[in-house]
Design a protein around this motif. Structure first.
Motif, short mmCIF file in Angstrom:
data_model
loop_
_atom_site.label_atom_id
_atom_site.label_comp_id
_atom_site.label_asym_id
_atom_site.label_seq_id
_atom_site.Cartn_x
_atom_site.Cartn_y
_atom_site.Cartn_z
N THR A 1 6.52 10.70 7.23
CA THR A 1 6.78 11.09 8.61
C THR A 1 5.48 11.15 9.42
O THR A 1 5.43 10.68 10.55
CB THR A 1 7.49 12.46 8.65
N GLN A 2 4.45 11.71 8.82
CA GLN A 2 3.15 11.75 9.50
C GLN A 2 2.60 10.34 9.74
O GLN A 2 2.06 10.05 10.81
CB GLN A 2 2.15 12.55 8.67
N MET A 3 2.76 9.47 8.75
CA MET A 3 2.29 8.09 8.90
C MET A 3 3.04 7.39 10.03
O MET A 3 2.43 6.70 10.86
CB MET A 3 2.46 7.32 7.59
N ALA A 4 4.35 7.56 10.07
CA ALA A 4 5.15 6.94 11.13
C ALA A 4 4.77 7.48 12.50
O ALA A 4 4.69 6.72 13.47
CB ALA A 4 6.64 7.17 10.85
N ALA A 5 4.52 8.78 12.58
CA ALA A 5 4.13 9.37 13.85
C ALA A 5 2.79 8.81 14.32
O ALA A 5 2.63 8.45 15.50
CB ALA A 5 4.04 10.89 13.73
N MET A 6 1.83 8.68 13.42
CA MET A 6 0.52 8.15 13.80
C MET A 6 0.61 6.67 14.17
O MET A 6 -0.09 6.21 15.09
CB MET A 6 -0.49 8.34 12.67
N MET A 7 1.47 5.91 13.48
CA MET A 7 1.66 4.50 13.87
C MET A 7 2.29 4.42 15.25
O MET A 7 1.95 3.54 16.04
CB MET A 7 2.50 3.77 12.82
N GLY A 8 3.20 5.35 15.54
CA GLY A 8 3.80 5.38 16.87
C GLY A 8 2.78 5.70 17.95
O GLY A 8 2.76 5.07 19.01
N VAL A 9 1.91 6.66 17.67
CA VAL A 9 0.85 7.01 18.64
C VAL A 9 -0.08 5.81 18.85
O VAL A 9 -0.40 5.44 19.98
CB VAL A 9 0.06 8.25 18.16
N GLY A 10 -0.51 5.20 17.76
CA GLY A 10 -1.40 4.04 17.87
C GLY A 10 -0.73 2.88 18.58
O GLY A 10 -1.36 2.20 19.41
N THR B 1 0.83 -1.20 0.00
CA THR B 1 0.00 0.00 0.00
C THR B 1 0.87 1.25 0.00
O THR B 1 0.62 2.19 -0.76
CB THR B 1 -0.95 -0.01 1.21
N ILE B 2 1.88 1.26 0.85
CA ILE B 2 2.78 2.43 0.88
C ILE B 2 3.53 2.54 -0.45
O ILE B 2 3.71 3.64 -0.98
CB ILE B 2 3.74 2.33 2.08
N GLY B 3 3.95 1.40 -1.01
CA GLY B 3 4.63 1.43 -2.30
C GLY B 3 3.74 1.94 -3.41
O GLY B 3 4.18 2.65 -4.30
N ALA B 4 2.47 1.56 -3.40
CA ALA B 4 1.54 2.01 -4.44
C ALA B 4 1.22 3.50 -4.30
O ALA B 4 1.05 4.19 -5.30
CB ALA B 4 0.25 1.19 -4.38
N LEU B 5 1.14 3.98 -3.05
CA LEU B 5 0.85 5.39 -2.83
C LEU B 5 2.02 6.30 -3.18
O LEU B 5 1.82 7.43 -3.60
CB LEU B 5 0.45 5.63 -1.37
N ALA B 6 3.23 5.79 -2.97
CA ALA B 6 4.46 6.56 -3.18
C ALA B 6 4.37 7.93 -2.50
O ALA B 6 4.48 8.98 -3.15
CB ALA B 6 4.77 6.72 -4.67
N PRO B 7 4.15 7.95 -1.18
CA PRO B 7 3.99 9.23 -0.49
C PRO B 7 5.29 10.01 -0.37
O PRO B 7 6.39 9.44 -0.46
CB PRO B 7 3.49 8.81 0.90
N SER B 8 5.15 11.30 -0.16
CA SER B 8 6.32 12.15 0.05
C SER B 8 6.93 11.86 1.42
O SER B 8 6.32 11.19 2.26
CB SER B 8 5.92 13.63 -0.04
N HIS B 9 8.11 12.40 1.65
CA HIS B 9 8.78 12.18 2.94
C HIS B 9 7.97 12.80 4.09
O HIS B 9 7.94 12.24 5.19
CB HIS B 9 10.20 12.75 2.91
#
Length: 158
Positions: free
Chosen positions: A74-83, A62-70
């Motif tokens: 960073t926002q995704m990693a922060a939210m995964m850390g919070v969760g 999913t992350i590979g298909a989205l190809a999000p910006s850095h």
């Protein structure tokens, strides 16, 4: 697990066009295998490993298909850390005998996520529905996502 993710990464970097869909298929098969493996104690370790591989592959694809910006990564990693932190705190306070209630509570969050995702999809695409020949199909899928998610959310709370 490492072979699956490494193969996905190599194919993605080589520009193979259908690798995301193939990774989704592999992820789905691993998750189905995990359910079968978790059905007995003798195969539960294999089922757990398949589940980890399946979810990891699905998230990576999913992350590979989205190809999000850095910034988005960073926002995704922060939210995964919070969760993850919230999950660790909750799980450390729950006794083994209370696990069915915990699973029901977390399942209700899945239903709520489905409702919110369906609403966001409707709001994002509302202007395209009149022009899109498949607009009614999309609206039906959004309705079903909202309805089933709402039933899951409320049913898990009861």
């Amino acid at each position: 697990g490492a072979a699956v993710l490494g193969g996905y990464a190599a194919a993605k970097m080589a520009g193979y066009p259908d690798i995301d869909q193939m990774a989704y298929l592999a992820s789905s098969l691993c998750c189905v295998g995990a359910l079968a493996g978790l059905s007995t104690q003798t195969s539960s370790r294999q089922g757990n490993a398949l589940g980890i591989i399946g979810i990891g592959t699905g998230m990576t694809a999913t992350i590979g298909a989205l190809a999000p910006s850095h910034d988005v990564l960073t926002q995704m990693a922060a939210m995964m850390g919070v969760g993850g932190t919230i999950g660790a705190i909750v799980s450390s306070r729950i006794a083994v005998s209370d696990l069915p209630q915990l699973v029901a509570a977390f399942h209700s969050f899945v239903g709520l996520a489905a409702v919110l995702t369906a609403i966001a999809k409707y709001l994002a695409d509302v202007d395209l529905f009149p022009e899109d020949p498949a607009g009614n199909v999309h609206k039906a899928a959004i309705f079903l996502g909202t309805f089933i998610g709402g039933v899951t959310f409320t049913g898990s709370l009861v």
